[in-house]
Design an enzyme around this catalytic site. Sequence first.
Site, PDB file in Angstrom:
ATOM      1  N   GLU A  52      -7.406  -4.710  13.837  1.00 48.68           N
ATOM      2  CA  GLU A  52      -7.219  -5.903  14.780  1.00 48.68           C
ATOM      3  C   GLU A  52      -8.299  -6.024  15.648  1.00 48.68           C
ATOM      4  O   GLU A  52      -9.145  -7.120  15.942  1.00 48.68           O
ATOM      5  CB  GLU A  52      -5.662  -5.940  15.511  1.00 48.68           C
ATOM      6  CG  GLU A  52      -4.572  -5.936  14.769  1.00 48.68           C
ATOM      7  CD  GLU A  52      -4.191  -4.539  14.167  1.00 48.68           C
ATOM      8  OE1 GLU A  52      -4.956  -3.667  14.417  1.00 48.68           O
ATOM      9  OE2 GLU A  52      -3.090  -4.528  13.617  1.00 48.68           O
ATOM     10  N   ASP A  94       6.400  -7.327   4.467  1.00 48.10           N
ATOM     11  CA  ASP A  94       7.655  -6.893   4.738  1.00 48.10           C
ATOM     12  C   ASP A  94       8.176  -7.391   6.025  1.00 48.10           C
ATOM     13  O   ASP A  94       9.166  -6.765   6.485  1.00 48.10           O
ATOM     14  CB  ASP A  94       7.526  -5.400   4.769  1.00 48.10           C
ATOM     15  CG  ASP A  94       6.575  -4.436   5.289  1.00 48.10           C
ATOM     16  OD1 ASP A  94       5.611  -5.458   5.846  1.00 48.10           O
ATOM     17  OD2 ASP A  94       6.880  -3.538   5.586  1.00 48.10           O
TER      18      ASP A  94
HETATM   19  C1  UGA Z   1       1.431  -1.609  10.163  1.00 46.50           C
HETATM   20  C2  UGA Z   1       0.659  -2.637  10.543  1.00 46.50           C
HETATM   21  O1  UGA Z   1       1.748  -3.694  10.912  1.00 46.50           O
HETATM   22  C3  UGA Z   1       0.127  -3.256   9.476  1.00 46.50           C
HETATM   23  O2  UGA Z   1      -0.611  -4.449   9.723  1.00 46.50           O
HETATM   24  C4  UGA Z   1      -1.112  -2.345   9.261  1.00 46.50           C
HETATM   25  O3  UGA Z   1      -1.882  -2.577   7.997  1.00 46.50           O
HETATM   26  C5  UGA Z   1      -0.545  -0.921   8.756  1.00 46.50           C
HETATM   27  O4  UGA Z   1       0.203  -0.489   9.812  1.00 46.50           O
HETATM   28  C6  UGA Z   1      -1.655   0.258   8.711  1.00 46.50           C
HETATM   29  O5  UGA Z   1      -1.324   1.290   9.281  1.00 46.50           O
HETATM   30  O6  UGA Z   1      -2.602  -0.063   8.091  1.00 46.50           O
HETATM   31  P1  UGA Z   1       3.169  -1.059   8.281  1.00 46.50           P
HETATM   32  O7  UGA Z   1       4.682  -1.665   8.275  1.00 46.50           O
HETATM   33  O8  UGA Z   1       3.031   0.528   8.616  1.00 46.50           O
HETATM   34  O9  UGA Z   1       2.180  -1.667   9.037  1.00 46.50           O
HETATM   35  O10 UGA Z   1       2.508  -1.133   6.733  1.00 46.50           O
HETATM   36  P2  UGA Z   1       2.956  -1.755   5.546  1.00 46.50           P
HETATM   37  O11 UGA Z   1       3.840  -2.748   5.683  1.00 46.50           O
HETATM   38  O12 UGA Z   1       3.556  -0.383   4.681  1.00 46.50           O
HETATM   39  O13 UGA Z   1       1.518  -2.053   4.862  1.00 46.50           O
HETATM   40  C7  UGA Z   1       0.978  -3.145   5.440  1.00 46.50           C
HETATM   41  C8  UGA Z   1       0.633  -4.216   4.248  1.00 46.50           C
HETATM   42  O14 UGA Z   1      -0.391  -3.560   3.284  1.00 46.50           O
HETATM   43  C9  UGA Z   1       1.770  -4.798   3.529  1.00 46.50           C
HETATM   44  O15 UGA Z   1       1.454  -6.151   3.248  1.00 46.50           O
HETATM   45  C10 UGA Z   1       1.751  -3.833   2.217  1.00 46.50           C
HETATM   46  O16 UGA Z   1       2.075  -4.535   1.170  1.00 46.50           O
HETATM   47  C11 UGA Z   1       0.116  -3.773   2.261  1.00 46.50           C
HETATM   48  N1  UGA Z   1      -0.047  -2.217   1.161  1.00 46.50           N
HETATM   49  C12 UGA Z   1       0.532  -1.226   1.807  1.00 46.50           C
HETATM   50  C13 UGA Z   1      -1.127  -2.400   0.518  1.00 46.50           C
HETATM   51  O17 UGA Z   1      -1.678  -3.346  -0.051  1.00 46.50           O
HETATM   52  N2  UGA Z   1      -1.406  -1.206  -0.390  1.00 46.50           N
HETATM   53  C14 UGA Z   1      -0.850   0.016   0.162  1.00 46.50           C
HETATM   54  O18 UGA Z   1      -1.012   1.181  -0.451  1.00 46.50           O
HETATM   55  C15 UGA Z   1       0.335  -0.055   1.138  1.00 46.50           C
HETATM   56 MN    MN Z   2       5.163  -3.229   7.194  1.00 45.46          MN
END
Ligand code: UGA
Ligand code: MN
Length: 298
Positions: free
Chosen positions: A242, A157
């Site tokens: 990280e 995203d």
């Molecule tokens: C922030 C950080 O930028 C991420 O790199 C980190 O993984 C995340 O927090 C975290 O707390 O773990 P954020 O925008 O809050 O990012 O998180 P998302 O964009 O919702 O998820 C990060 C990635 O994991 C996305 O590529 C999303 O598609 C994936 N994801 C999310 C999953 O594979 N499974 C889930 O249940 C939720």
């Molecule tokens: Mn995100």
Amino acid sequence: MEKLVLIYQKQIMTQEIELKKLKVTRSKIYYRTEQKVLPKYIKDLPYIYAITPTYTRLEQKAELTRLSQTLLHIPNFHWIVIEDATTKTELVTKFLKNSGLNYTHLNALTPKHYKLEEKDPNWLKPRGVLQRNAGLEWIVTNQNSKSNGVIYFMDDDNTYSLKLFDEIRFTEKVSVWPVGLSGGLRFESPIVTNNEVTNWFVFWKPERPFPMDMAGFAINLKFFLQYPEARFSLRVQRGYQESTLLSQLHVKLNDLEPKANDCKEILVWHTRTEKTKLKNEDKLKLKYGHGSDLSIEV
Ligand code: UGA
Ligand code: MN
């Protein structure tokens, strides 16, 4: 008679013009589905191996579309997409097949007790951990120390400038750069003095060994393969993913290579998509007995 011939000739001419137009459109469509538009492989240019976790939700296809259409502009690029799911979904399978990209499609499910619940604040549990690890596993298994390349963790995203890829491709060990709209600030960034990273510009948990977002660093492939066991972990504190990975690579602050004009330029943004509310689907059902056509993929 002469008049008639003239009229017919005119008609034929307009029809011929129409036909030409149609042919042009047809070849354009062909061009696009065949994805021959882009420079795909440039000899001797290091590869970018991008690892993207993704999961099923209403906005998924929109995110993947936006991201993939950025990626189509990048030569020597391999996209490793890992679904957070028990099996690969039809949506992502079809999507990748038609994307025109070089890709590897994997899946790795996050166990239920590690998943965010609807009511949980989004920072409660880490996301994408096992998926990124599956991506690293694929790299370790399928690439060897002869491959020239760089590993980059790309969430599905975020917003990425093409300029970023030109820079990170030439990472020697680990490169770093600022991330816009991150950490509750306009941007978070490494602080660079005389071409070296000396500190961090962050507010949230500055005590972390590497206080930066997943989108703010890349790792040289050969360098990573010196520590092939290095992985993310479900068992570390929030914000420490990280740092967990980079600590296993034994990198020090002065090993980090600043990119993006000595970290003065923002080339990636931690954008987050608003959750769509389907408030009128139920109303539609009440009024007409059915909602929107579920056979149409969104
Ligand atoms: C922030 C950080 O930028 C991420 O790199 C980190 O993984 C995340 O927090 C975290 O707390 O773990 P954020 O925008 O809050 O990012 O998180 P998302 O964009 O919702 O998820 C990060 C990635 O994991 C996305 O590529 C999303 O598609 C994936 N994801 C999310 C999953 O594979 N499974 C889930 O249940 C939720
Ligand atoms: Mn995100």
